[in-house]
Design a protein around this motif. Sequence first.
Motif, PDB file in Angstrom:
ATOM      1  N   LYS A   2       0.830  -1.201   0.000  1.00  0.00           N
ATOM      2  CA  LYS A   2       0.000   0.000   0.000  1.00  0.00           C
ATOM      3  C   LYS A   2       0.864   1.249   0.000  1.00  0.00           C
ATOM      4  O   LYS A   2       1.857   1.353   0.721  1.00  0.00           O
ATOM      5  CB  LYS A   2      -0.941   0.000   1.202  1.00  0.00           C
ATOM      6  CG  LYS A   2      -2.129  -0.951   1.045  1.00  0.00           C
ATOM      7  CD  LYS A   2      -3.258  -0.608   1.981  1.00  0.00           C
ATOM      8  CE  LYS A   2      -4.486  -1.460   1.661  1.00  0.00           C
ATOM      9  NZ  LYS A   2      -5.640  -1.120   2.511  1.00  0.00           N
ATOM     10  N   ALA A   4       0.624   5.797  -0.453  1.00  0.00           N
ATOM     11  CA  ALA A   4      -0.213   6.989  -0.357  1.00  0.00           C
ATOM     12  C   ALA A   4       0.483   8.132  -1.060  1.00  0.00           C
ATOM     13  O   ALA A   4       1.721   8.218  -1.058  1.00  0.00           O
ATOM     14  CB  ALA A   4      -0.485   7.340   1.107  1.00  0.00           C
ATOM     15  N   ALA A  28      -3.752   3.651  -1.156  1.00  0.00           N
ATOM     16  CA  ALA A  28      -4.640   3.787   0.002  1.00  0.00           C
ATOM     17  C   ALA A  28      -5.369   5.121  -0.001  1.00  0.00           C
ATOM     18  O   ALA A  28      -6.494   5.216   0.499  1.00  0.00           O
ATOM     19  CB  ALA A  28      -3.829   3.631   1.290  1.00  0.00           C
ATOM     20  N   SER A  48      -9.524   7.715  -2.310  1.00  0.00           N
ATOM     21  CA  SER A  48      -9.887   8.196  -0.983  1.00  0.00           C
ATOM     22  C   SER A  48      -8.978   9.353  -0.582  1.00  0.00           C
ATOM     23  O   SER A  48      -7.779   9.356  -0.892  1.00  0.00           O
ATOM     24  CB  SER A  48      -9.748   7.082   0.058  1.00  0.00           C
ATOM     25  OG  SER A  48     -10.638   6.017  -0.225  1.00  0.00           O
ATOM     26  N   TYR A  50      -7.319  11.650   2.457  1.00  0.00           N
ATOM     27  CA  TYR A  50      -7.009  11.748   3.882  1.00  0.00           C
ATOM     28  C   TYR A  50      -7.365  13.157   4.361  1.00  0.00           C
ATOM     29  O   TYR A  50      -7.165  14.142   3.622  1.00  0.00           O
ATOM     30  CB  TYR A  50      -5.523  11.484   4.134  1.00  0.00           C
ATOM     31  CG  TYR A  50      -5.123  10.032   4.021  1.00  0.00           C
ATOM     32  CD1 TYR A  50      -5.289   9.165   5.094  1.00  0.00           C
ATOM     33  CD2 TYR A  50      -4.571   9.537   2.844  1.00  0.00           C
ATOM     34  CE1 TYR A  50      -4.906   7.826   4.998  1.00  0.00           C
ATOM     35  CE2 TYR A  50      -4.185   8.199   2.738  1.00  0.00           C
ATOM     36  CZ  TYR A  50      -4.359   7.356   3.822  1.00  0.00           C
ATOM     37  OH  TYR A  50      -3.992   6.037   3.731  1.00  0.00           O
ATOM     38  N   ASP A  59      -1.335   6.128   9.086  1.00  0.00           N
ATOM     39  CA  ASP A  59      -2.015   4.933   8.593  1.00  0.00           C
ATOM     40  C   ASP A  59      -1.036   3.762   8.631  1.00  0.00           C
ATOM     41  O   ASP A  59      -0.055   3.742   7.875  1.00  0.00           O
ATOM     42  CB  ASP A  59      -2.509   5.174   7.165  1.00  0.00           C
ATOM     43  CG  ASP A  59      -3.363   4.020   6.635  1.00  0.00           C
ATOM     44  OD1 ASP A  59      -3.294   2.910   7.206  1.00  0.00           O
ATOM     45  OD2 ASP A  59      -4.077   4.227   5.641  1.00  0.00           O
ATOM     46  N   GLU A  61      -1.173   0.839   7.483  1.00  0.00           N
ATOM     47  CA  GLU A  61      -1.133  -0.009   6.295  1.00  0.00           C
ATOM     48  C   GLU A  61      -0.275   0.583   5.183  1.00  0.00           C
ATOM     49  O   GLU A  61       0.124  -0.128   4.266  1.00  0.00           O
ATOM     50  CB  GLU A  61      -2.553  -0.271   5.789  1.00  0.00           C
ATOM     51  CG  GLU A  61      -3.399  -1.101   6.748  1.00  0.00           C
ATOM     52  CD  GLU A  61      -4.690  -1.566   6.095  1.00  0.00           C
ATOM     53  OE1 GLU A  61      -5.001  -1.090   4.980  1.00  0.00           O
ATOM     54  OE2 GLU A  61      -5.376  -2.410   6.698  1.00  0.00           O
ATOM     55  N   VAL A  62      -0.017   1.879   5.232  1.00  0.00           N
ATOM     56  CA  VAL A  62       0.767   2.539   4.189  1.00  0.00           C
ATOM     57  C   VAL A  62       2.245   2.280   4.422  1.00  0.00           C
ATOM     58  O   VAL A  62       2.791   2.594   5.471  1.00  0.00           O
ATOM     59  CB  VAL A  62       0.498   4.056   4.167  1.00  0.00           C
ATOM     60  CG1 VAL A  62       1.474   4.767   3.227  1.00  0.00           C
ATOM     61  CG2 VAL A  62      -0.940   4.332   3.737  1.00  0.00           C
TER      62      VAL A  62
END
Length: 380
Positions: A2, A4, A28, A48, A50, A59, A61-62
């Motif tokens: 992931k 961003a 992400a 999406s 932020y 985050d 997951e990033v």
Amino acid sequence: MKIAIVGTGFVADYYMTTLRNHPELVLAGAWDRDAARLKEFCAFHGVSAYPDLETLLGDPEVRIVANLTTPESHYEISRRGLGAGKHVYCEKPLAMGFEQAQELIAMARQQGLTLAAAPANGLSDAHELVAQALRDNKIGRPRLVYAAMEDGPVFRDKWATWRSRSGAVWPGLHEFEVGCTLEHAGYALSWLVSLFGPVESVTAFAALTFPDKGPGTGALVMAPDFSVGCLQFRSGLVARLSSGLAAPRDRSLQVFGDGGSITVRDLWDNRSAVHLEQADAPRPLLGRVLTRLEARLGAALPWKPAPGIRLKYPDGARPALPAFPSQIDFAGGIAAQAQAIAAGQEPVFSGALALHITELALALNGARDLPQPYRMRSSF
């Protein structure tokens, strides 16, 4: 893995166009300090948003933050990304000063993270084709390189009307302030240092040749719009690189060796035409005919084909690429970084190599204020 995006300006659409080439990357979300621009970008691409930078960096997951902000913001955003424990992929240059770029590289190393830098054209099919020809000793030992990053008289075009696919305005005035060398020299430097190794010294000249670039430019403090540098490599090879905003568009590279030459038509083209001329090979018929015609006319023809034969690319799927003005797989740089991270390796255009390219671009851009020749402080 992931990722961003920070910064949803003009260049971000190039990354979105090419992200589809790399399904192993999962976006992400994105953030930009311009809320209206962020909304427009996310709506167009179905991404999406932020609410703020802190949320993005927090985050869990990033893994990779793609820093696509303006050049003067690169240092701060990359520093904060690394500080949050994220790997960072940064648009060029890494920073506006060598010490700041050096600090970022050291910070990434200390934290066991990677800081990779654009541009991704050094990962192109054309680059690999040339690298293979050099490995196969097709032209003997390389001795001299001519490279150009001339973007044409952009300031005379209708640049104020240019928009990205999702509607971002091309930041012309800001580009004139940053300068064509910091914006574009990296496209040639990434090829040069990855093919021929580290540079020992640079003898350069830079100037602002067109201070009046049209409406809105009168109050700007503009960077040089022309630079030329001669690079002395540790291997003994010498390269000349010019960057500008006035001469006709030319993004070519020519390598001259003991046994011939290699000509790359466009460094912004993933599968650029690449020609190989070997000293002991017969010249192509068209070239011989045109040379004889020039002798008969007593004048040089306005156009002649590149010398030698055109090299063939291996069969393979064609990636999705921007339609204009470049044919670069922008997201390919992030994908290469992700693959290296997964394998526990150092990405190609990261660390010491990324710092070396940044220092070279800064040395060319700042030639007016630096002693000549400039001795490189970095290596790899």
